[in-house]
Design a protein around this motif. Structure first.
Motif, PDB file in Angstrom:
ATOM      1  N   ARG A 167       7.291   5.848   4.858  1.00 41.15           N
ATOM      2  CA  ARG A 167       8.571   5.859   5.584  1.00 41.15           C
ATOM      3  C   ARG A 167       8.478   6.647   6.884  1.00 41.15           C
ATOM      4  NH1 ARG A 167       9.371   4.474   0.512  1.00 41.15           N
ATOM      5  NH2 ARG A 167      11.173   3.162   0.015  1.00 41.15           N
ATOM      6  N   ASP A 168       7.491   7.500   6.993  1.00 39.17           N
ATOM      7  CA  ASP A 168       7.260   8.215   8.250  1.00 39.17           C
ATOM      8  C   ASP A 168       6.427   7.381   9.217  1.00 39.17           C
ATOM      9  OD1 ASP A 168       6.917  10.669  10.025  1.00 39.17           O
ATOM     10  OD2 ASP A 168       4.833  10.268   9.449  1.00 39.17           O
ATOM     11  N   ASP A 203       2.214  11.357  -1.675  1.00 36.43           N
ATOM     12  CA  ASP A 203       3.462  10.655  -1.953  1.00 36.43           C
ATOM     13  C   ASP A 203       3.544   9.513  -0.949  1.00 36.43           C
ATOM     14  OD1 ASP A 203       6.063   9.671  -2.163  1.00 36.43           O
ATOM     15  OD2 ASP A 203       6.886  11.636  -2.690  1.00 36.43           O
ATOM     16  N   ASP A 248       7.011   8.545   0.650  1.00 35.58           N
ATOM     17  CA  ASP A 248       7.429   9.375   1.780  1.00 35.58           C
ATOM     18  C   ASP A 248       6.582   9.096   3.013  1.00 35.58           C
ATOM     19  OD1 ASP A 248       9.682  10.808   1.212  1.00 35.58           O
ATOM     20  OD2 ASP A 248       8.640  12.599   0.522  1.00 35.58           O
ATOM     21  N   THR A 249       5.275   9.017   2.816  1.00 28.00           N
ATOM     22  CA  THR A 249       4.360   8.858   3.936  1.00 28.00           C
ATOM     23  C   THR A 249       4.584   7.540   4.670  1.00 28.00           C
ATOM     24  OG1 THR A 249       2.714  10.217   2.799  1.00 28.00           O
ATOM     25  CG2 THR A 249       1.920   8.803   4.579  1.00 28.00           C
ATOM     26  N   THR A 308      12.654   2.450   6.135  1.00 31.43           N
ATOM     27  CA  THR A 308      13.850   3.278   5.981  1.00 31.43           C
ATOM     28  C   THR A 308      15.121   2.464   6.198  1.00 31.43           C
ATOM     29  OG1 THR A 308      12.657   5.272   6.639  1.00 31.43           O
ATOM     30  CG2 THR A 308      15.056   5.318   6.834  1.00 31.43           C
ATOM     31  N   VAL A 334      11.518   6.692  -4.114  1.00 31.65           N
ATOM     32  CA  VAL A 334      12.347   7.066  -2.964  1.00 31.65           C
ATOM     33  C   VAL A 334      13.680   6.328  -2.976  1.00 31.65           C
ATOM     34  CG1 VAL A 334      12.528   7.061  -0.447  1.00 31.65           C
ATOM     35  CG2 VAL A 334      10.373   7.703  -1.531  1.00 31.65           C
ATOM     36  N   ARG A 394      11.370  13.104  -8.841  1.00 31.30           N
ATOM     37  CA  ARG A 394      12.550  12.747  -8.034  1.00 31.30           C
ATOM     38  C   ARG A 394      13.777  12.510  -8.916  1.00 31.30           C
ATOM     39  NH1 ARG A 394      11.603  11.563  -2.792  1.00 31.30           N
ATOM     40  NH2 ARG A 394       9.462  11.044  -2.162  1.00 31.30           N
TER      41      ARG A 394
END
Length: 293
Positions: free
Chosen positions: A26-27, A20, A23-24, A33, A65, A95
């Motif tokens: 945003r980390d 994903d 998600d990745t 974010t 997201v 989602r």
């Protein structure tokens, strides 16, 4: 846009099919974010100003997201995630299935025909053909807005470059080199002639990008996020390859002028990331279509 390289972006490559990436990233990537939250805030303010339910499309939504954030944050509004990569479509469907006002449009944006109140291009603008702007204008009503947020190249235009761009009657990429007049475009199409200014500008772009990508990759390493490190290394190669049209980040000054020439006026402008200009890549603008003659 003219190109001599045929390839796909990193997100369509097999090694990312089970990741994903939304998600990745945003980390392990700065500023994304913060941009998500700002987009939700801009759409909420738009809904409050108009006092009615909105139809919102997130073009190039990836795994959905920000689409999910919008649907959850604005439950009385219709939110559509638009994506064409098969594994990203599947992630976006998962989602959006969790929110009753969310849906997925899994065909090219140009095939959407219903009116829209807000079009969001978050991280997608530099991947899309410029013709998508014409389609945005055809779908937005008088009260509609286009929200463009993207990882552009940190500003590399000096004062003279900025003046030339401001006077441009066209922004045209010829194998990745920026042309600013119809005469330059005609000369390029006739015999491949490109002004030296265009070549010098591309050298500035590549140097500015290299500085930025080193910062991003070090940021991901500090987060111990090797998926982002490896993705960004590939993206760096793609972006520094002048003729690779699917990953070609331009100066914010050039992008804004291109939007003006394509019939949009800027309502709000935001820079994400409190850093020196050479490490400011994320810009988020709200545009309205200018009245047609």
């Amino acid at each position: 846009m003219t190109t001599t390289t045929e390839a796909t972006t990193v997100y369509g490559r097999p090694e990312f099919e089970n990741v994903d990436i939304g998600d990745t990233m945003r980390d392990g990537h700065p500023d994304i974010t913060d941009g998500d939250l700002l987009i939700v805030d801009l759409v909420r303010k738009r809904a409050e100003a108009l006092g009615r339910a909105l139809t919102v499309m997130d073009v190039g939504s990836g795994s959905g997201v920000v689409s999910e954030l919008l649907a959850r944050g604005l439950p009385g509004h219709r939110v559509i995630a638009n994506e064409v990569e098969p594994h990203l479509i599947a992630q976006a469907r998962a989602r959006m299935a969790a929110v009753p006002n969310g849906e997925v449009f899994d065909r090219p944006f140009q095939e959407w025909s219903e009116p829209l109140d807000v079009v969001i291009s978050w991280g997608s603008h530099h991947h899309l053909p410029n013709t998508y702007l014409d389609h945005v204008r055809s779908l937005l009503g008088e009260e509609g807005v286009l929200i463009i947020g993207d990882e552009f190249c940190p500003e590399y235009c000096d004062e003279a470059d900025t003046a030339k761009v401001a006077a441009a009657d066209v922004i045209h990429l010829a194998d990745g080199l920026v042309l600013t007049t119809r005469e330059e475009v005609a000369a390029y199409e006739a015999d491949g002639t490109v002004p030296q200014w265009s070549r010098d500008l591309e050298d500035k772009r590549r140097r500015a990008l290299w500085h930025w990508y080193k910062f991003v990759i070090d940021y991901a390493m500090d987060k111990d996020n090797w998926t982002v490190v490896l993705a960004e290394l590939q993206i760096t190669l793609d972006d520094l390859t002048t003729t690779f049209h699917e990953e070609h980040k331009l100066s914010p000054v050039i992008v804004q002028r291109d939007l003006e020439l394509n019939g949009f006026r800027c309502l709000t402008a935001n820079v994400i990331g409190n850093r020196p200009v050479d490490l400011q890549s994320f810009y988020l603008w709200e545009f309205a279509p200018t009245p047609r003659d």
